[in-house]
Design a protein around this motif. Structure first.
Motif, short mmCIF file in Angstrom:
data_model
loop_
_atom_site.label_atom_id
_atom_site.label_comp_id
_atom_site.label_asym_id
_atom_site.label_seq_id
_atom_site.Cartn_x
_atom_site.Cartn_y
_atom_site.Cartn_z
N LEU A 218 0.82 -1.21 0.00
CA LEU A 218 0.00 0.00 0.00
C LEU A 218 0.85 1.26 0.00
O LEU A 218 0.47 2.27 -0.59
CB LEU A 218 -0.93 0.01 1.22
N ALA A 219 2.00 1.22 0.64
CA ALA A 219 2.86 2.40 0.73
C ALA A 219 3.51 2.72 -0.60
O ALA A 219 4.00 3.84 -0.79
CB ALA A 219 3.92 2.19 1.80
N LYS A 220 3.52 1.79 -1.54
CA LYS A 220 4.14 2.02 -2.84
C LYS A 220 3.12 2.33 -3.93
O LYS A 220 3.47 2.39 -5.09
CB LYS A 220 4.95 0.79 -3.26
N GLY A 221 1.87 2.54 -3.57
CA GLY A 221 0.82 2.77 -4.55
C GLY A 221 0.91 4.15 -5.19
O GLY A 221 1.63 5.04 -4.74
N PRO A 222 0.14 4.36 -6.27
CA PRO A 222 0.19 5.64 -6.98
C PRO A 222 -0.48 6.78 -6.22
O PRO A 222 -0.28 7.93 -6.55
CB PRO A 222 -0.56 5.34 -8.28
N HIS A 223 -1.27 6.49 -5.21
CA HIS A 223 -1.98 7.52 -4.48
C HIS A 223 -1.21 7.98 -3.24
O HIS A 223 -1.72 8.79 -2.48
CB HIS A 223 -3.36 7.01 -4.08
N VAL A 224 0.01 7.48 -3.04
CA VAL A 224 0.83 7.85 -1.89
C VAL A 224 1.98 8.71 -2.36
O VAL A 224 2.67 8.36 -3.31
CB VAL A 224 1.36 6.59 -1.17
N SER A 225 2.18 9.84 -1.73
CA SER A 225 3.25 10.76 -2.10
C SER A 225 4.26 10.84 -0.97
O SER A 225 4.00 11.41 0.08
CB SER A 225 2.68 12.15 -2.40
N TRP A 226 5.46 10.27 -1.19
CA TRP A 226 6.52 10.34 -0.19
C TRP A 226 7.44 11.52 -0.48
O TRP A 226 8.15 11.99 0.39
CB TRP A 226 7.34 9.05 -0.20
N ASN A 227 7.47 12.01 -1.72
CA ASN A 227 8.32 13.12 -2.12
C ASN A 227 7.43 14.30 -2.49
O ASN A 227 7.04 14.45 -3.64
CB ASN A 227 9.20 12.70 -3.31
N HIS A 228 7.10 15.14 -1.52
CA HIS A 228 6.16 16.22 -1.75
C HIS A 228 6.75 17.35 -2.59
O HIS A 228 6.02 18.08 -3.24
CB HIS A 228 5.66 16.79 -0.42
N LYS A 229 8.07 17.51 -2.59
CA LYS A 229 8.69 18.60 -3.36
C LYS A 229 8.95 18.19 -4.80
O LYS A 229 8.75 18.96 -5.72
CB LYS A 229 9.98 19.02 -2.68
N GLY A 230 9.41 16.96 -5.02
CA GLY A 230 9.74 16.52 -6.37
C GLY A 230 8.54 16.07 -7.17
O GLY A 230 8.47 16.28 -8.37
N ASN A 231 7.58 15.43 -6.52
CA ASN A 231 6.40 14.90 -7.21
C ASN A 231 5.20 14.99 -6.27
O ASN A 231 4.79 14.01 -5.67
CB ASN A 231 6.67 13.45 -7.63
N PRO A 232 4.58 16.17 -6.14
CA PRO A 232 3.52 16.33 -5.16
C PRO A 232 2.22 15.60 -5.51
O PRO A 232 1.44 15.28 -4.63
CB PRO A 232 3.29 17.84 -5.12
N GLU A 233 1.98 15.32 -6.78
CA GLU A 233 0.74 14.64 -7.19
C GLU A 233 1.07 13.46 -8.11
O GLU A 233 0.89 13.52 -9.32
CB GLU A 233 -0.19 15.62 -7.90
N PRO A 234 1.56 12.35 -7.55
CA PRO A 234 1.96 11.23 -8.42
C PRO A 234 0.79 10.54 -9.11
O PRO A 234 0.98 9.88 -10.12
CB PRO A 234 2.64 10.27 -7.44
N TRP A 235 -0.42 10.73 -8.63
CA TRP A 235 -1.58 10.07 -9.23
C TRP A 235 -1.92 10.67 -10.58
O TRP A 235 -2.64 10.06 -11.36
CB TRP A 235 -2.78 10.15 -8.29
N ASN A 236 -1.41 11.87 -10.91
CA ASN A 236 -1.66 12.45 -12.22
C ASN A 236 -0.79 11.82 -13.31
O ASN A 236 -1.05 12.01 -14.49
CB ASN A 236 -1.41 13.96 -12.20
N GLN A 237 0.26 11.11 -12.94
CA GLN A 237 1.16 10.51 -13.92
C GLN A 237 0.87 9.03 -14.14
O GLN A 237 1.61 8.36 -14.84
CB GLN A 237 2.60 10.69 -13.45
N VAL A 238 -0.19 8.52 -13.58
CA VAL A 238 -0.54 7.11 -13.73
C VAL A 238 -1.31 6.94 -15.03
O VAL A 238 -2.23 7.69 -15.34
CB VAL A 238 -1.40 6.63 -12.54
#
Length: 81
Positions: free
Chosen positions: A36-56
């Motif tokens: 679950l922690a590696k899913g597309p809806h989890v953001s661990w890097n808020h500065k580099g990629n704040p919205e990773p779900w947009n790139q899925v």
């Protein structure tokens, strides 16, 4: 704690399956949390990629079990941001 479990298992061998299932259950829960922690809806890097779900991509299967949805035939339903 582990020493106490081994001591109890030596005194009462019938507890060995219970300890085995306990360890297997705890291991499975830990692996599921890692998944679950590696899913597309989890953001661990808020500065580099704040919205990773947009790139899925729309064909990415994010559910663990998809019974009726065929993710290979989906098309994107929105603009790129």
């Amino acid at each position: 704690m582990i020493g106490r479990m081994i001591e109890q298992a030596r005194k009462h061998p019938a507890l060995i399956p219970q300890f085995a299932f306990l360890i297997i259950g705890m291991g499975g829960a830990f692996l599921y949390l890692v998944r679950l922690a590696k899913g597309p809806h989890v953001s661990w890097n808020h500065k580099g990629n704040p919205e990773p779900w947009n790139q899925v991509s729309p064909t990415y299967q994010y559910k663990f079990v998809a019974i009726e949805t065929d993710y290979k035939n989906l098309k994107k339903e929105g603009p790129d941001f």
